[in-house]
Design a protein around this motif. Sequence first.
Motif, PDB file in Angstrom:
ATOM      1  N   VAL A 182       2.265   7.474 -14.173  1.00 47.75           N
ATOM      2  CA  VAL A 182       0.889   7.539 -13.664  1.00 47.75           C
ATOM      3  C   VAL A 182       0.495   9.000 -13.437  1.00 47.75           C
ATOM      4  CG1 VAL A 182      -0.671   6.837 -11.809  1.00 47.75           C
ATOM      5  CG2 VAL A 182       1.085   5.250 -12.606  1.00 47.75           C
ATOM      6  N   CYS A 183       1.424   9.798 -12.914  1.00 50.69           N
ATOM      7  CA  CYS A 183       1.152  11.226 -12.698  1.00 50.69           C
ATOM      8  C   CYS A 183       0.806  11.922 -14.010  1.00 50.69           C
ATOM      9  CB  CYS A 183       2.371  11.911 -12.064  1.00 50.69           C
ATOM     10  SG  CYS A 183       2.555  11.579 -10.304  1.00 50.69           S
ATOM     11  N   LYS A 184       1.518  11.577 -15.081  1.00 44.75           N
ATOM     12  CA  LYS A 184       1.248  12.181 -16.398  1.00 44.75           C
ATOM     13  C   LYS A 184      -0.160  11.825 -16.868  1.00 44.75           C
ATOM     14  CE  LYS A 184       5.959  12.485 -18.272  1.00 44.75           C
ATOM     15  NZ  LYS A 184       6.916  11.932 -19.267  1.00 44.75           N
ATOM     16  N   ILE A 185      -0.526  10.558 -16.695  1.00 44.58           N
ATOM     17  CA  ILE A 185      -1.860  10.093 -17.123  1.00 44.58           C
ATOM     18  C   ILE A 185      -2.958  10.772 -16.308  1.00 44.58           C
ATOM     19  CG2 ILE A 185      -3.385   8.060 -17.206  1.00 44.58           C
ATOM     20  CD1 ILE A 185      -0.721   6.407 -17.650  1.00 44.58           C
ATOM     21  N   LYS A 186      -2.731  10.910 -14.996  1.00 50.02           N
ATOM     22  CA  LYS A 186      -3.761  11.473 -14.113  1.00 50.02           C
ATOM     23  C   LYS A 186      -3.702  12.994 -14.012  1.00 50.02           C
ATOM     24  CE  LYS A 186      -4.497   7.497 -11.052  1.00 50.02           C
ATOM     25  NZ  LYS A 186      -4.609   7.035  -9.657  1.00 50.02           N
ATOM     26  N   GLY A 187      -2.660  13.590 -14.588  1.00 46.29           N
ATOM     27  CA  GLY A 187      -2.511  15.043 -14.503  1.00 46.29           C
ATOM     28  C   GLY A 187      -2.179  15.513 -13.104  1.00 46.29           C
ATOM     29  N   VAL A 188      -1.319  14.732 -12.427  1.00 43.50           N
ATOM     30  CA  VAL A 188      -0.947  15.023 -11.039  1.00 43.50           C
ATOM     31  C   VAL A 188       0.500  15.515 -10.991  1.00 43.50           C
ATOM     32  CG1 VAL A 188      -0.606  13.971  -8.750  1.00 43.50           C
ATOM     33  CG2 VAL A 188      -2.556  13.299 -10.139  1.00 43.50           C
ATOM     34  N   ASP A 189       0.775  16.448 -10.076  1.00 46.98           N
ATOM     35  CA  ASP A 189       2.129  16.978  -9.928  1.00 46.98           C
ATOM     36  C   ASP A 189       3.089  15.905  -9.389  1.00 46.98           C
ATOM     37  OD1 ASP A 189       4.311  18.687  -8.248  1.00 46.98           O
ATOM     38  OD2 ASP A 189       3.464  19.891  -9.876  1.00 46.98           O
ATOM     39  N   TYR A 190       4.319  15.901  -9.903  1.00 48.36           N
ATOM     40  CA  TYR A 190       5.320  14.891  -9.490  1.00 48.36           C
ATOM     41  C   TYR A 190       5.652  14.955  -7.996  1.00 48.36           C
ATOM     42  CZ  TYR A 190       6.289  14.324 -14.521  1.00 48.36           C
ATOM     43  OH  TYR A 190       6.191  14.074 -15.869  1.00 48.36           O
ATOM     44  N   SER A 191       5.370  16.098  -7.380  1.00 52.20           N
ATOM     45  CA  SER A 191       5.692  16.253  -5.956  1.00 52.20           C
ATOM     46  C   SER A 191       4.927  15.249  -5.088  1.00 52.20           C
ATOM     47  CB  SER A 191       5.362  17.676  -5.495  1.00 52.20           C
ATOM     48  OG  SER A 191       3.959  17.917  -5.619  1.00 52.20           O
ATOM     49  N   LYS A 192       3.843  14.699  -5.628  1.00 52.35           N
ATOM     50  CA  LYS A 192       3.034  13.722  -4.877  1.00 52.35           C
ATOM     51  C   LYS A 192       3.746  12.374  -4.736  1.00 52.35           C
ATOM     52  CE  LYS A 192      -0.868  15.808  -3.877  1.00 52.35           C
ATOM     53  NZ  LYS A 192      -1.336  15.898  -2.489  1.00 52.35           N
ATOM     54  N   ILE A 193       4.696  12.105  -5.623  1.00 52.16           N
ATOM     55  CA  ILE A 193       5.294  10.760  -5.684  1.00 52.16           C
ATOM     56  C   ILE A 193       5.979  10.379  -4.376  1.00 52.16           C
ATOM     57  CG2 ILE A 193       6.974   9.282  -6.855  1.00 52.16           C
ATOM     58  CD1 ILE A 193       6.417  10.900  -9.424  1.00 52.16           C
ATOM     59  N   ASP A 194       6.908  11.223  -3.911  1.00 51.90           N
ATOM     60  CA  ASP A 194       7.638  10.901  -2.687  1.00 51.90           C
ATOM     61  C   ASP A 194       6.704  10.824  -1.473  1.00 51.90           C
ATOM     62  OD1 ASP A 194       9.970  10.671  -4.059  1.00 51.90           O
ATOM     63  OD2 ASP A 194      10.925  12.474  -3.249  1.00 51.90           O
ATOM     64  N   GLU A 195       5.684  11.686  -1.465  1.00 56.13           N
ATOM     65  CA  GLU A 195       4.708  11.689  -0.369  1.00 56.13           C
ATOM     66  C   GLU A 195       3.999  10.328  -0.276  1.00 56.13           C
ATOM     67  OE1 GLU A 195       0.261  13.415   0.104  1.00 56.13           O
ATOM     68  OE2 GLU A 195       1.745  14.890  -0.589  1.00 56.13           O
ATOM     69  N   LYS A 196       3.577   9.802  -1.420  1.00 57.53           N
ATOM     70  CA  LYS A 196       2.864   8.521  -1.424  1.00 57.53           C
ATOM     71  C   LYS A 196       3.812   7.344  -1.202  1.00 57.53           C
ATOM     72  CE  LYS A 196      -0.795  10.875  -2.141  1.00 57.53           C
ATOM     73  NZ  LYS A 196      -1.589  11.298  -0.963  1.00 57.53           N
ATOM     74  N   LEU A 197       5.033   7.442  -1.707  1.00 53.56           N
ATOM     75  CA  LEU A 197       6.018   6.378  -1.459  1.00 53.56           C
ATOM     76  C   LEU A 197       6.346   6.287   0.031  1.00 53.56           C
ATOM     77  CD1 LEU A 197       8.507   6.760  -4.457  1.00 53.56           C
ATOM     78  CD2 LEU A 197       6.995   4.819  -4.016  1.00 53.56           C
ATOM     79  N   GLU A 198       6.401   7.436   0.680  1.00 46.02           N
ATOM     80  CA  GLU A 198       6.664   7.437   2.119  1.00 46.02           C
ATOM     81  C   GLU A 198       5.491   6.817   2.876  1.00 46.02           C
ATOM     82  OE1 GLU A 198       8.383  10.385   5.586  1.00 46.02           O
ATOM     83  OE2 GLU A 198       7.532  11.295   3.784  1.00 46.02           O
ATOM     84  N   LEU A 199       4.265   7.127   2.429  1.00 48.27           N
ATOM     85  CA  LEU A 199       3.059   6.588   3.068  1.00 48.27           C
ATOM     86  C   LEU A 199       3.052   5.056   3.036  1.00 48.27           C
ATOM     87  CD1 LEU A 199       0.181   7.117   4.290  1.00 48.27           C
ATOM     88  CD2 LEU A 199      -0.655   7.023   1.939  1.00 48.27           C
ATOM     89  N   VAL A 200       3.466   4.479   1.899  1.00 47.31           N
ATOM     90  CA  VAL A 200       3.439   3.008   1.757  1.00 47.31           C
ATOM     91  C   VAL A 200       4.776   2.366   2.149  1.00 47.31           C
ATOM     92  CG1 VAL A 200       1.670   3.144  -0.039  1.00 47.31           C
ATOM     93  CG2 VAL A 200       4.081   2.990  -0.710  1.00 47.31           C
ATOM     94  N   LYS A 201       5.653   3.180   2.773  1.00 42.84           N
ATOM     95  CA  LYS A 201       6.951   2.706   3.267  1.00 42.84           C
ATOM     96  C   LYS A 201       7.841   2.131   2.148  1.00 42.84           C
ATOM     97  CE  LYS A 201       5.703   1.896   8.111  1.00 42.84           C
ATOM     98  NZ  LYS A 201       4.470   2.670   8.121  1.00 42.84           N
ATOM     99  N   LEU A 202       7.894   2.864   1.035  1.00 43.71           N
ATOM    100  CA  LEU A 202       8.757   2.462  -0.086  1.00 43.71           C
ATOM    101  C   LEU A 202       9.676   3.595  -0.545  1.00 43.71           C
ATOM    102  CD1 LEU A 202       6.348   0.368  -2.383  1.00 43.71           C
ATOM    103  CD2 LEU A 202       8.312  -0.487  -1.093  1.00 43.71           C
ATOM    104  N   LEU A 203       9.760   4.665   0.261  1.00 46.86           N
ATOM    105  CA  LEU A 203      10.571   5.806  -0.156  1.00 46.86           C
ATOM    106  C   LEU A 203      12.033   5.414  -0.318  1.00 46.86           C
ATOM    107  CD1 LEU A 203      10.496   8.785  -0.890  1.00 46.86           C
ATOM    108  CD2 LEU A 203      10.864   9.346   1.519  1.00 46.86           C
ATOM    109  N   ASP A 204      12.501   4.485   0.539  1.00 44.58           N
ATOM    110  CA  ASP A 204      13.901   4.054   0.436  1.00 44.58           C
ATOM    111  C   ASP A 204      14.155   3.177  -0.794  1.00 44.58           C
ATOM    112  OD1 ASP A 204      12.321   2.044   1.533  1.00 44.58           O
ATOM    113  OD2 ASP A 204      13.996   1.116   2.598  1.00 44.58           O
TER     114      ASP A 204
END
Length: 298
Positions: free
Chosen positions: A99-121
């Motif tokens: 999704v990051c590749k399609i949207k042109g977003v940096d991969y660093s956002k992934i863990d931040e958003k996973l933590e927000l939705v409580k799925l980082l683990d």
Amino acid sequence: METILNINNLTKKFGYLTAVNNLSFTINKGNVYGILGPNGSGKSTTLGIVLNVVNKTSGDFSWFGGSTSTHDALKKVGAIIERPNFYPYMTAYQNLKLVCKIKGVDYSKIDEKLELVKLLDRRDSKFQTFSLGMKQRLAIASALLNDPEILILDEPTNGLDPQGIHQIRSLIQLIASQGTTVLLASHLLDEVEKVCSHVVVLSKGKKLYSGRVDEMISSHGFLELKAENTIKLQQFLETEKVFGEIKVEGDLITAFLDEPMDAKTVNKLLFENGIILTHLVKRKESLEEQFLQLTDNN
């Protein structure tokens, strides 16, 4: 107040069926909006039109005050209008990387958003191992990767168990508290009452109400009363202008208030007029009761 989305006289016809009928409302920044209505009321069609996946018949809409094209504006929008659709054999992290590749977003956002939705683990767990609620939370993480100004959700808790519903609703409130405007379509009154600050009520494609949720349910409430002498109580209530509609079912009288009055004052007023109450409960009309009143004749 900054306008995110303005809808003006929007109409969509499918042959003889009018799915959206001359609809107008405005979404302002920083609120949680609910489009509320039964299935077939035009909620999903409306969202489809503003997201450029359904063509309008007539009317218009504009994003962000009309200062940008719809194509550019949608880069600042996050939306989930269908069931989460990820690759089952890939992990949560790998799916979001795509999704990051399609949207042109940096991969660093992934863990931040996973933590927000409580799925980082569960970042390295395959999508196929996720429950329906986890899949929905991953979809929300995906929609938030580009830090959108508005998040659009169509029936976000559909099919979820009570725990999953609670998690999604709490997540929506958290996202809103961080400054993202949220627009969700729902047929669940309870959902709108608990999560939304504003509501647009639709029935058969027509708008029946648009405004704040608390103003929609800002009636003065009603009283449930019983007395030793039911007839005397009923006659007294009908002569007092503070009381509106009076309903009698057996020995229980329901009296709707046209003006604010607390239970203690009511009890004192009746006692002073020789009426001894055996039962007194004050209640507030729910969003459900207001909704049924709106949709009764539509």
